[in-house]
Scaffold this active site. Structure first.
Site, mmCIF file in Angstrom:
data_model
loop_
_atom_site.group_PDB
_atom_site.id
_atom_site.type_symbol
_atom_site.label_atom_id
_atom_site.label_comp_id
_atom_site.label_asym_id
_atom_site.label_seq_id
_atom_site.Cartn_x
_atom_site.Cartn_y
_atom_site.Cartn_z
ATOM 1 N N PHE A 108 87.097 31.815 -32.577
ATOM 2 C CA PHE A 108 86.674 31.677 -33.962
ATOM 3 C C PHE A 108 87.757 30.905 -34.684
ATOM 4 O O PHE A 108 88.863 31.380 -34.884
ATOM 5 C CB PHE A 108 86.414 33.032 -34.626
ATOM 6 C CG PHE A 108 85.580 32.859 -35.850
ATOM 7 C CD1 PHE A 108 84.199 32.799 -35.750
ATOM 8 C CD2 PHE A 108 86.167 32.665 -37.091
ATOM 9 C CE1 PHE A 108 83.423 32.568 -36.868
ATOM 10 C CE2 PHE A 108 85.394 32.432 -38.213
ATOM 11 C CZ PHE A 108 84.026 32.394 -38.092
ATOM 12 N N ASP A 165 78.178 25.264 -32.755
ATOM 13 C CA ASP A 165 78.359 26.485 -31.960
ATOM 14 C C ASP A 165 77.033 26.805 -31.248
ATOM 15 O O ASP A 165 76.750 26.231 -30.202
ATOM 16 C CB ASP A 165 78.813 27.611 -32.890
ATOM 17 C CG ASP A 165 79.119 28.899 -32.156
ATOM 18 O OD1 ASP A 165 79.341 28.852 -30.932
ATOM 19 O OD2 ASP A 165 79.136 29.972 -32.794
#
Ligand code: IMP
Ligand code: MG
Length: 197
Positions: A166, A117
């Site tokens: 997410f 990420d």
């Protein structure tokens, strides 16, 4: 509520969070086989697979078995890393919670994690391996989220690239739940708990 109870509740209670499938178990298995074949073609020498806990444990387990199927000999170690900061905002500082237990100098290391990420965690892990004198350090991740990137790093072996969702499942959690799902999904709603990492 325990994750299992929540999963069962999710089948009956319309207010419970639902997980929308992004990548099925079959799609993941296909990517794992392809990545293992790619890694095998790089002819790693004295390979040490370093699985980043906790999130990397499912991908790591599948990847090492696929590598065995490709005839790649390897050893396995685990490292647990944590970044300082709140659940939603990382300070960028990473620390070692649990280190690997063998020297790595001169070896080829494959660092395996669930998500790339911001890249801060894997940048720290790769820098650490270089400091310790590895011959080569490569990175394998199941999910790449390029929009979140803050460190200059890319995966060498990437399962899937996705937007800044997410994601949960296949080792990945939201507030410690959902790691056990055999697929990767995104939480549609979590009315009673925030979808924090
Ligand atoms: P980084 O921001 O690249 O350093 O990622 C740090 C860690 O945050 C990853 O190894 C994951 O454990 C976790 N993480 C980042 N994005 C997600 C996500 O979408 N779902 C679950 N965990 C995530
Ligand atoms: Mg992680």
């Amino acid at each position: 509520m325990p994750a299992r109870a929540r999963l069962i509740r999710g089948m009956t209670d319309p207010a419970a969070p639902r997980v929308r499938t992004l990548f099925t178990a079959e799609e993941i298995a296909g990517r794992v086989r392809t990545l293992a074949a790619e890694i095998a073609r790089s002819e790693p020498q004295n390979l040490l697979v370093v699985i980043v806990l906790k999130g990397g444990f499912v991908f790591g387990a599948d990847l090492v078995r696929a590598l065995a199927g490709e005839g790649v000999r390897l050893e396995i170690e685990f490292i647990s890393l944590a970044s300082y900061g709140t659940a939603l905002e990382t300070s960028g500082e990473v620390r070692i919670r649990r280190d690997i237990e063998v020297p790595v100098a001169g070896r080829d290391v494959l660092i395996v994690d669930d998500v790339l990420d911001s890249g801060l965690t894997l940048k720290f892990a790769r820098d650490l391996m270089h400091q310790r004198g590895v011959r080569r350090a490569a990175i394998a991740v199941m999910i790449n989220k390029p929009e979140g990137r803050r460190a200059q790093i890319e995966g060498d072996y990437v399962g899937f690239t996705c937007p800044n969702y997410f994601v949960v499942g296949y080792g990945m959690d939201a507030a410690h739940a959902w790691r056990e799902l055999p697929f990767v999904g995104v939480l549609e709603s979590a009315p009673d708990e925030p979808a924090e990492r």
